[in-house]
Design an enzyme around this catalytic site. Structure first.
Site, PDB file in Angstrom:
ATOM      1  CD  GLU A 139      -2.408  12.099 -14.060  1.00 17.38           C
ATOM      2  OE1 GLU A 139      -2.714  13.130 -13.431  1.00 17.38           O
ATOM      3  OE2 GLU A 139      -2.619  11.954 -15.276  1.00 17.38           O
ATOM      4  CD  GLU A 237      -4.445  17.829 -15.476  1.00 20.69           C
ATOM      5  OE1 GLU A 237      -4.874  17.097 -16.378  1.00 20.69           O
ATOM      6  OE2 GLU A 237      -4.072  17.398 -14.367  1.00 20.69           O
TER       7      GLU A 237
END
Length: 257
Positions: A139, A237
């Site tokens: 990520e 998220e």
């Protein structure tokens, strides 16, 4: 294409209480068949696992814990051990994909040196993931708001690293919030490389709240994902600003889920 929502119970459903096993139940009641969270060592893993089983929910991702640098060779052994420990912990959850980030810039080390070190570190943990049959998600994170010292802030560079390591068990987590903060466009960074994307997360700029509260054109962004062939989970998220069910229903409606 069918996109499916996954609730980040690290932040969502706070009204259900601090115990993430209770948030699994709340997520299921709100129509989520998948959940995700961040670090695992401070979580009630056995209770989470039981809640997942009882309610037919899966985990779409969680983070390798502890976080260790892939660009600092001094931390590579600890990174490998963290991946091994997290793989073992993840077995109770069905061995879901696990998230790794680069770590922070190392003083006195050039960008090129850090890039080379990242390849070595990623190759080592990819070998561990291949042996275990687990997917690692690399990520990139923004360096403009939350993490000014983070090394890997470019989606394109993350994909370059994934291509160089060339492991079927190393894929990209594309966080649309971080990408937007870095002023990337969805097709600009993902065109022709969607096969390397395993998971997508959403939150809006500014503030990292529900989709629709900021500047991202969600109709265009989601349409581009679908056009390029993404067919997987969309991790919610974000930091909620609304009551639990209203927040997630609003977010689902805004991105068309």
């Amino acid at each position: 294409m069918t996109l499916s929502p996954a609730a980040c119970i690290e932040w969502l459903f706070p009204q259900s209480g601090p115990d993430l096993s209770d948030r699994v139940v709340a997520a299921k009641k709100a129509g989520f068949n998948a959940v995700e969270f961040h670090l695992w060592r401070d979580k009630p893993m056995s209770r989470i696992a039981q809640a997942l089983t009882d309610h037919g929910v899966r985990v779409s991702s969680f983070c390798v814990d502890p976080r260790r640098s892939m660009i600092d060779p001094a931390e590579h052994d600890e990174l490998v051990q963290a991946v091994r420990d997290s793989i073992e912990a993840g077995k109770a959850l069905g061995s879901p994909p696990m998230i790794v980030a680069s770590g922070f810039n190392v003083p006195g080390m050039t960008h090129e040196e850090q890039h080379a070190n990242a390849i070595v570190g990623l190759r080592r943990i990819a070998d561990v993931a291949e042996e275990a049959g687990v997917i690692l998600l690399l990520e990139p994170l923004n360096n403009r708001v939350e993490l000014p010292l983070i090394y890997l802030s470019s989606t394109s560079q993350a994909l370059d690293l994934i291509e160089t390591v060339d492991s079927p068990n190393l894929r990209l987590l594309y966080d649309m919030y971080h990408s937007a903060v870095m002023e990337e466009s969805v097709p600009g960074v993902l065109e022709g490389r969607m096969h390397l994307v395993h998971h997508v997360q959403v939150a809006d700029t500014k503030g990292r709240h529900e989709p629709g509260t900021g500047d991202i054109d969600w109709d265009a962004a989601i349409s581009e994902l679908v056009r390029m062939g993404y067919d997987g989970a969309i991790g919610f998220e974000y930091l909620p600003t609304l009551p639990d069910d209203e927040s997630t229903s609003t977010a689902k409606a805004r991105i068309g889920l």
